[in-house]
Design an enzyme around this catalytic site. Structure first.
Site, PDB file in Angstrom:
ATOM      1  N   TYR A 144      -8.362  33.327 -12.414  1.00  0.00           N
ATOM      2  CA  TYR A 144      -9.358  32.427 -12.989  1.00  0.00           C
ATOM      3  C   TYR A 144      -9.844  32.877 -14.363  1.00  0.00           C
ATOM      4  O   TYR A 144     -10.127  34.057 -14.590  1.00  0.00           O
ATOM      5  CB  TYR A 144     -10.572  32.324 -12.056  1.00  0.00           C
ATOM      6  CG  TYR A 144     -11.572  31.266 -12.468  1.00  0.00           C
ATOM      7  CD1 TYR A 144     -11.386  29.945 -12.086  1.00  0.00           C
ATOM      8  CD2 TYR A 144     -12.663  31.571 -13.256  1.00  0.00           C
ATOM      9  CE1 TYR A 144     -12.283  28.955 -12.474  1.00  0.00           C
ATOM     10  CE2 TYR A 144     -13.558  30.602 -13.659  1.00  0.00           C
ATOM     11  CZ  TYR A 144     -13.367  29.289 -13.259  1.00  0.00           C
ATOM     12  OH  TYR A 144     -14.243  28.314 -13.653  1.00  0.00           O
ATOM     13  N   GLY A 145      -9.974  31.933 -15.265  1.00  0.00           N
ATOM     14  CA  GLY A 145     -10.699  32.115 -16.524  1.00  0.00           C
ATOM     15  C   GLY A 145     -10.299  33.345 -17.303  1.00  0.00           C
ATOM     16  O   GLY A 145      -9.125  33.697 -17.428  1.00  0.00           O
ATOM     17  N   GLY A 146     -11.308  34.017 -17.850  1.00  0.00           N
ATOM     18  CA  GLY A 146     -11.084  35.173 -18.693  1.00  0.00           C
ATOM     19  C   GLY A 146     -10.460  36.354 -17.977  1.00  0.00           C
ATOM     20  O   GLY A 146      -9.967  37.281 -18.612  1.00  0.00           O
ATOM     21  N   LYS A 183     -11.347  36.625 -23.433  1.00  0.00           N
ATOM     22  CA  LYS A 183     -12.314  37.721 -23.515  1.00  0.00           C
ATOM     23  C   LYS A 183     -11.628  39.084 -23.598  1.00  0.00           C
ATOM     24  O   LYS A 183     -12.081  39.979 -24.318  1.00  0.00           O
ATOM     25  CB  LYS A 183     -13.249  37.691 -22.297  1.00  0.00           C
ATOM     26  CG  LYS A 183     -13.955  36.369 -22.054  1.00  0.00           C
ATOM     27  CD  LYS A 183     -14.862  35.948 -23.182  1.00  0.00           C
ATOM     28  CE  LYS A 183     -15.698  34.737 -22.773  1.00  0.00           C
ATOM     29  NZ  LYS A 183     -16.505  34.187 -23.877  1.00  0.00           N
ATOM     30  N   CYS A 222     -24.788  29.625 -22.356  1.00  0.00           N
ATOM     31  CA  CYS A 222     -26.121  29.501 -22.953  1.00  0.00           C
ATOM     32  C   CYS A 222     -26.163  28.508 -24.115  1.00  0.00           C
ATOM     33  O   CYS A 222     -27.143  28.475 -24.849  1.00  0.00           O
ATOM     34  CB  CYS A 222     -26.628  30.867 -23.417  1.00  0.00           C
ATOM     35  SG  CYS A 222     -27.150  31.947 -22.074  1.00  0.00           S
ATOM     36  N   GLY A 223     -25.122  27.700 -24.292  1.00  0.00           N
ATOM     37  CA  GLY A 223     -25.232  26.615 -25.257  1.00  0.00           C
ATOM     38  C   GLY A 223     -24.416  26.722 -26.524  1.00  0.00           C
ATOM     39  O   GLY A 223     -24.606  25.918 -27.441  1.00  0.00           O
ATOM     40  N   LYS A 224     -23.500  27.692 -26.610  1.00  0.00           N
ATOM     41  CA  LYS A 224     -22.705  27.816 -27.830  1.00  0.00           C
ATOM     42  C   LYS A 224     -21.899  26.549 -28.114  1.00  0.00           C
ATOM     43  O   LYS A 224     -21.851  26.069 -29.244  1.00  0.00           O
ATOM     44  CB  LYS A 224     -21.762  29.019 -27.743  1.00  0.00           C
ATOM     45  CG  LYS A 224     -22.427  30.378 -27.827  1.00  0.00           C
ATOM     46  CD  LYS A 224     -21.437  31.501 -28.020  1.00  0.00           C
ATOM     47  CE  LYS A 224     -20.419  31.576 -26.908  1.00  0.00           C
ATOM     48  NZ  LYS A 224     -21.022  31.842 -25.584  1.00  0.00           N
ATOM     49  N   THR A 225     -21.247  26.021 -27.080  1.00  0.00           N
ATOM     50  CA  THR A 225     -20.419  24.831 -27.273  1.00  0.00           C
ATOM     51  C   THR A 225     -21.265  23.646 -27.715  1.00  0.00           C
ATOM     52  O   THR A 225     -20.885  22.881 -28.618  1.00  0.00           O
ATOM     53  CB  THR A 225     -19.651  24.498 -25.981  1.00  0.00           C
ATOM     54  OG1 THR A 225     -18.836  25.618 -25.620  1.00  0.00           O
ATOM     55  CG2 THR A 225     -18.761  23.279 -26.166  1.00  0.00           C
ATOM     56  N   ASN A 226     -22.441  23.487 -27.112  1.00  0.00           N
ATOM     57  CA  ASN A 226     -23.325  22.380 -27.486  1.00  0.00           C
ATOM     58  C   ASN A 226     -23.772  22.496 -28.943  1.00  0.00           C
ATOM     59  O   ASN A 226     -23.800  21.498 -29.678  1.00  0.00           O
ATOM     60  CB  ASN A 226     -24.554  22.337 -26.570  1.00  0.00           C
ATOM     61  CG  ASN A 226     -24.217  21.907 -25.156  1.00  0.00           C
ATOM     62  OD1 ASN A 226     -23.086  21.501 -24.875  1.00  0.00           O
ATOM     63  ND2 ASN A 226     -25.177  22.002 -24.256  1.00  0.00           N
ATOM     64  N   ASN A 269     -20.162  27.452 -12.423  1.00  0.00           N
ATOM     65  CA  ASN A 269     -19.311  27.939 -13.515  1.00  0.00           C
ATOM     66  C   ASN A 269     -17.996  27.151 -13.595  1.00  0.00           C
ATOM     67  O   ASN A 269     -17.001  27.641 -14.103  1.00  0.00           O
ATOM     68  CB  ASN A 269     -19.001  29.433 -13.339  1.00  0.00           C
ATOM     69  CG  ASN A 269     -18.405  30.057 -14.592  1.00  0.00           C
ATOM     70  OD1 ASN A 269     -18.880  29.833 -15.704  1.00  0.00           O
ATOM     71  ND2 ASN A 269     -17.330  30.829 -14.429  1.00  0.00           N
ATOM     72  N   ARG A 296     -30.711  32.167 -23.424  1.00  0.00           N
ATOM     73  CA  ARG A 296     -31.421  31.251 -22.532  1.00  0.00           C
ATOM     74  C   ARG A 296     -32.731  31.910 -22.109  1.00  0.00           C
ATOM     75  O   ARG A 296     -32.746  32.818 -21.284  1.00  0.00           O
ATOM     76  CB  ARG A 296     -30.533  30.962 -21.307  1.00  0.00           C
ATOM     77  CG  ARG A 296     -31.075  29.910 -20.357  1.00  0.00           C
ATOM     78  CD  ARG A 296     -30.192  29.834 -19.114  1.00  0.00           C
ATOM     79  NE  ARG A 296     -28.869  29.321 -19.410  1.00  0.00           N
ATOM     80  CZ  ARG A 296     -28.521  28.042 -19.302  1.00  0.00           C
ATOM     81  NH1 ARG A 296     -29.411  27.150 -18.895  1.00  0.00           N
ATOM     82  NH2 ARG A 296     -27.292  27.653 -19.568  1.00  0.00           N
TER      83      ARG A 296
END
Length: 519
Positions: A215-217, A224, A268-272, A385, A418
């Site tokens: 999964y993921g990173g 990462k 915490c909102g980087k993409t937004n 997540n 956040r």
């Protein structure tokens, strides 16, 4: 391409040695073509691991469900195996590299039986950029191959840049689930038990060894593992920065352009923020990157940044047309969804998508789920997540220069996280040194991006690099002080701790008119 056709003798031997150790049924060198991507997806569909979504609503999109033990980063199974424990720093899990390699080699023995070994040559950053780095990942997961197609530049062009003797970061990955003769996954996500998962980094040899997680990173090793953990060591040794930062392009009503980075912990909102749609008349925001920034001093003394990634691996819950319309537009096609809910008409749904659940759903565990708004304790249909993997080139706000191999000149840094209370929403540093200090003491709520840390608790996360820095985090502070936009004498007085006295911003006004800002 076959292994025998590889022109890089070191790479060829490394692959052959890995194949001898892991004993796959077959070995393939990935070419990065659409046909290859489609074949990887079809393999997962045929294995019952992926569901094709509604072609009219979400063309060329697929849904995966992972094992409940394999849903996020696992910080207590992530290791930094530097020769000296001191070099790993106080914030990382250290293991002796010789002991760790011995233990993991035993796990890797025969780990790919019954599976195909895929060799993924990839570039983090535009192919050929002097800031980019080449990695090669060995994996037995077609899910990983498909995701790497989106998140990095994969295939023949990377091998051309690598040449016959170029540097690459070698990355081992296995899901840790060998198959006996005639055995199949039968729709069950392959991975090892939690206590057998390892995400290991060897800074001196620039190696990444990952075992047991798909999964993921933990498995997309260009993200990462390479782009932050190993890259932070390369950056330290070579005189640049690898940071957990978005990059955005900001244009004011007069047409003046500035490029800004922002460091925020995961989820915490980087993409937004990177895809922000301004409400102020005349202002424009464009996206260069949403998660990682590699910054290198240019000949003019300024820091130039690239986004080493080619896609977005974004958190789905909370993403909607109000919070991030550009992301919602990006992931309407050619996207991989993982651990979100499935609707009856084979669309996707998650908490915070902006509208109520449409009837009966299948949740991320594969179970029937109907929304009960009166039940505050109802488990979510999508994992907190859960993720989407979408191509950056599809983003309506993508900047024209997002793949410029030279990078873009950075004018300001944002640091934050956040925090629902206690501190001001926004406050401004009084000076460059004050800004470095504030970035080094940032605290943020822990999110579901880490499986083994309690979500909602506050912890210090200097420069948003706590889980990702294969170095003593003080180095980030020292580097930022080294590029302080003042006189060489100021840096010399500080002892020039990074040895980068020659890299001084040529425009001191950056510290005055574009100071660091903190959210």
């Amino acid at each position: 391409m076959k292994v025998q056709e590889l022109k890089h003798s070191g790479l060829k031997k490394w692959v052959e040695d890995a194949a001898a150790l892991m004993a796959p049924d077959a070995v393939e060198v990935c070419d990065g073509t659409k046909a290859e991507y489609d074949r990887m997806i079809q393999i997962t569909v045929d294995a019952g691991l992926a569901t094709k979504l509604n072609e009219k609503l979400l063309p060329n999109c697929y849904l995966f469900r992972s094992d409940p033990t394999d849903v996020a980063r696992v910080e207590n199974r992530t290791f930094i195996a530097s020769k000296s424990k001191d070099d790993a720093g106080p914030t990382n899990n250290w293991e002796d590299p010789a002991v760790l390699k011995k233990n993991m080699t035993e796990l890797y023995k025969g780990s790919m039986k019954g599976r195909t070994m895929y060799v993924i040559p990839f570039s983090m950053g535009p192919v050929g950029s002097d800031i980019a780095k080449v990695g090669v990942e060995i994996t037995d997961s077609p899910y990983v191959v498909a995701n790497m197609h989106i998140m990095a530049r994969v295939g023949g062009k990377v091998l051309e840049v690598l040449g016959s003797d170029g540097f690459f970061v070698p990355c081992y990955h296995s899901v840790g689930k060998p198959l006996a003769a005639g055995q199949k996954d039968n729709g069950k996500w392959p991975c090892a038990p939690l206590d057998k998962k390892y995400i290991s980094h060897f800074p001196e040899t620039r190696e990444i060894w990952s075992y047991g997680s798909g999964y993921g990173g933990n498995a997309l090793l260009g993200k990462k593992c390479l782009a932050l953990r190993i890259a932070s060591v390369l950056a330290r040794d070579e005189g640049w920065l690898a940071e957990h930062m978005l990059i955005l392009k900001l244009t004011n009503p007069a047409g003046e352009v500035k490029y800004i980075t922002g460091a925020f912990p995961s989820a915490c909102g980087k993409t937004n923020l990177a895809m922000l749609i301004p409400t102020l008349p005349g202002w424009k925001v464009e996206t260069v990157g949403d998660d990682i920034a590699w910054m290198k001093p240019g000949k003019d003394g300024r820091l130039y940044a690239i986004n080493p990634e080619a896609g977005f691996f974004g958190v789905a819950p909370g993403t909607n047309n109000e919070s991030n319309k550009n992301a919602m537009e990006t992931i309407k096609s050619n996207t991989i969804y993982t651990n979100v809910a499935l609707t009856e008409d084979k669309n996707v749904w998650w908490e915070g998508i902006g509208y109520d659940a449409p009837g009966k759903l299948i949740d991320w565990n594969g179970n029937p789920w109907t929304q009960d708004k009166a039940n505050k304790d109802q488990p979510p249909s999508a994992h907190p997540n859960s993720r989407f993997t979408g191509p950056a080139k599809q983003c309506p706000a993508i900047a024209g220069e997002w793949e410029d191999p030279k990078g873009v000149p950075i004018s300001a840094f944002l640091f934050g996280g956040r925090r629902p209370k206690t501190i001001p929403l926004v406050n401004q540093a009084k000076s460059w040194v004050h800004g470095v200090f504030m970035g080094s003491i940032v605290g943020s709520e822990v999110t579901a991006a880490a499986l083994d840390v309690t979500a909602g608790t506050i912890r210090r996360d200097p420069f948003a690099m706590l889980p990702f820095a294969v170095k003593i985090l003080l180095f980030s502070s020292l580097f930022f002080l080294c590029v302080y936009p003042g006189s060489p004498e100021n840096i010399k007085a500080a002892g020039n701790p990074c040895g980068l006295l020659k890299y001084v911003f040529s425009d001191p006004s950056l510290a005055l008119t574009h100071p660091a800002v903190f959210r």
